[in-house]
Write an enzyme that holds these catalytic residues in place. Structure first.
Site, PDB file in Angstrom:
ATOM      1  N   ARG A   1      75.134  34.580  18.434  1.00 34.07           N
ATOM      2  CA  ARG A   1      75.083  33.242  19.026  1.00 34.07           C
ATOM      3  C   ARG A   1      75.130  32.213  17.894  1.00 34.07           C
ATOM      4  NH1 ARG A   1      71.088  29.220  19.965  1.00 34.07           N
ATOM      5  NH2 ARG A   1      70.758  28.547  22.130  1.00 34.07           N
TER       6      ARG A   1
ATOM      7  N   HIS B   1      58.260  25.543  21.608  1.00 33.66           N
ATOM      8  CA  HIS B   1      57.850  24.498  20.678  1.00 33.66           C
ATOM      9  C   HIS B   1      58.319  23.122  21.154  1.00 33.66           C
ATOM     10  CE1 HIS B   1      61.927  25.522  19.332  1.00 33.66           C
ATOM     11  NE2 HIS B   1      61.995  24.281  18.890  1.00 33.66           N
TER      12      HIS B   1
ATOM     13  N   HIS C   1      60.355  23.651  24.867  1.00 28.09           N
ATOM     14  CA  HIS C   1      61.489  24.551  25.078  1.00 28.09           C
ATOM     15  C   HIS C   1      61.427  25.775  24.171  1.00 28.09           C
ATOM     16  CE1 HIS C   1      62.675  21.840  21.787  1.00 28.09           C
ATOM     17  NE2 HIS C   1      63.346  22.873  21.301  1.00 28.09           N
TER      18      HIS C   1
ATOM     19  N   ASP D   1      59.807  19.615  19.503  1.00 24.90           N
ATOM     20  CA  ASP D   1      60.440  19.161  18.253  1.00 24.90           C
ATOM     21  C   ASP D   1      59.661  18.044  17.561  1.00 24.90           C
ATOM     22  OD1 ASP D   1      62.373  21.045  18.598  1.00 24.90           O
ATOM     23  OD2 ASP D   1      63.920  19.664  19.288  1.00 24.90           O
TER      24      ASP D   1
END
Length: 252
Positions: A231, A163, A221, A165
């Site tokens: 994570r 996607h 990214h 941002d």
């Protein structure tokens, strides 16, 4: 996974690494703010802005908040600004849901650390792109994420899609991520991948590492699926448009 270059290995301790890339046209369809809207685009990584000890303290804030809820799928978020917290397949408002009990979960010191860390990241981004930090405004969503290998239950759990941002959130001009756990130590998979034409470039998370980039299509990214472990990271985003600015979270 097609990763051809590692921009930052987990074991590296990077003072400052910056890669300039040509700006996309995404910014042209939005109002420009002189001295802030990107004219120089790129991506940077630094291990010199936030200490590992500070990252551990920030992670404990995330752990405490997320322990109150959590998604049924693999990706949970906590937004201290809006109060949004993953709960099952939905979101609740942390502040409304828990009311005065919130004082037992977070402290003024937590919020002061959060604010301090945000300011240092903002200054580092301004420095890298040659703009004034005063012309940047925090924008939403700015949130903690906790990702494990539980199967996705809703589209909110599907964090791994490529996607942009600025396309997803029109207000974003600069995006940053502060990693709060270590690749290969705390989790497997979950690397951050810039998807460039003909090659991918990745950042391996480590606690205290900050990656930041201009938010347009020049920085398409994704995050790899997490295979094991957990994570933790925090996404902190900035806009040049004061109308889209938000304040730091306040413990009321």
């Amino acid at each position: 996974d097609g990763v051809t270059e590692v921009l930052a290995h987990r074991r590296d301790s990077l003072q400052d690494k910056f890669v300039e890339v040509p700006c996309s046209e995404d910014y042209d369809s939005h109002k420009r703010f002189e001295g802030c809207t990107p004219r120089k685009c790129g991506r940077g990584v630094t291990d010199a802005v936030i200490t590992r000890e500070e990252a551990e303290r920030i992670r404990r804030i995330a752990e405490r908040g997320l322990s109150l809820g959590g998604s049924d799928g693999g990706a949970s978020i906590l937004d201290l600004h809006s109060g949004a917290l993953s709960l099952g397949k939905h979101f609740v408002n942390l502040y409304r849901y828990f009311g005065d009990k919130i004082q037992d979960i977070f402290t003024e010191e937590d919020f002061a650390l959060y604010r301090d860390v945000r300011q240092r990241i903002q200054q580092r981004i301004a420095q890298a792109f040659g703009i004034s930090s005063a012309s940047m405004y925090l924008t939403k969503p700015t949130f903690f994420s906790r990702i494990n290998n539980t199967e996705a239950k809703t589209t909110h759990d599907e964090y791994w899609h490529p996607h942009v941002d600025k396309v997803t959130y029109g207000s974003f001009d600069y995006t940053s991520l502060l990693y709060l756990s270590d690749y290969t130590e705390d989790f497997g998979g979950g690397r951050f991948v810039f998807m460039d034409t003909g090659s991918n470039k990745t950042i391996e998370p480590r606690a205290g590492r900050v990656s930041f980039f201009t938010s347009g299509s020049e920085n398409l990214h994704r995050v790899e699926k997490v295979h094991w472990g957990t994570r933790y990271a925090i996404t902190i985003s900035f806009t040049c448009n004061p109308d889209h600015g938000i304040g730091d979270p306040v413990l009321t």
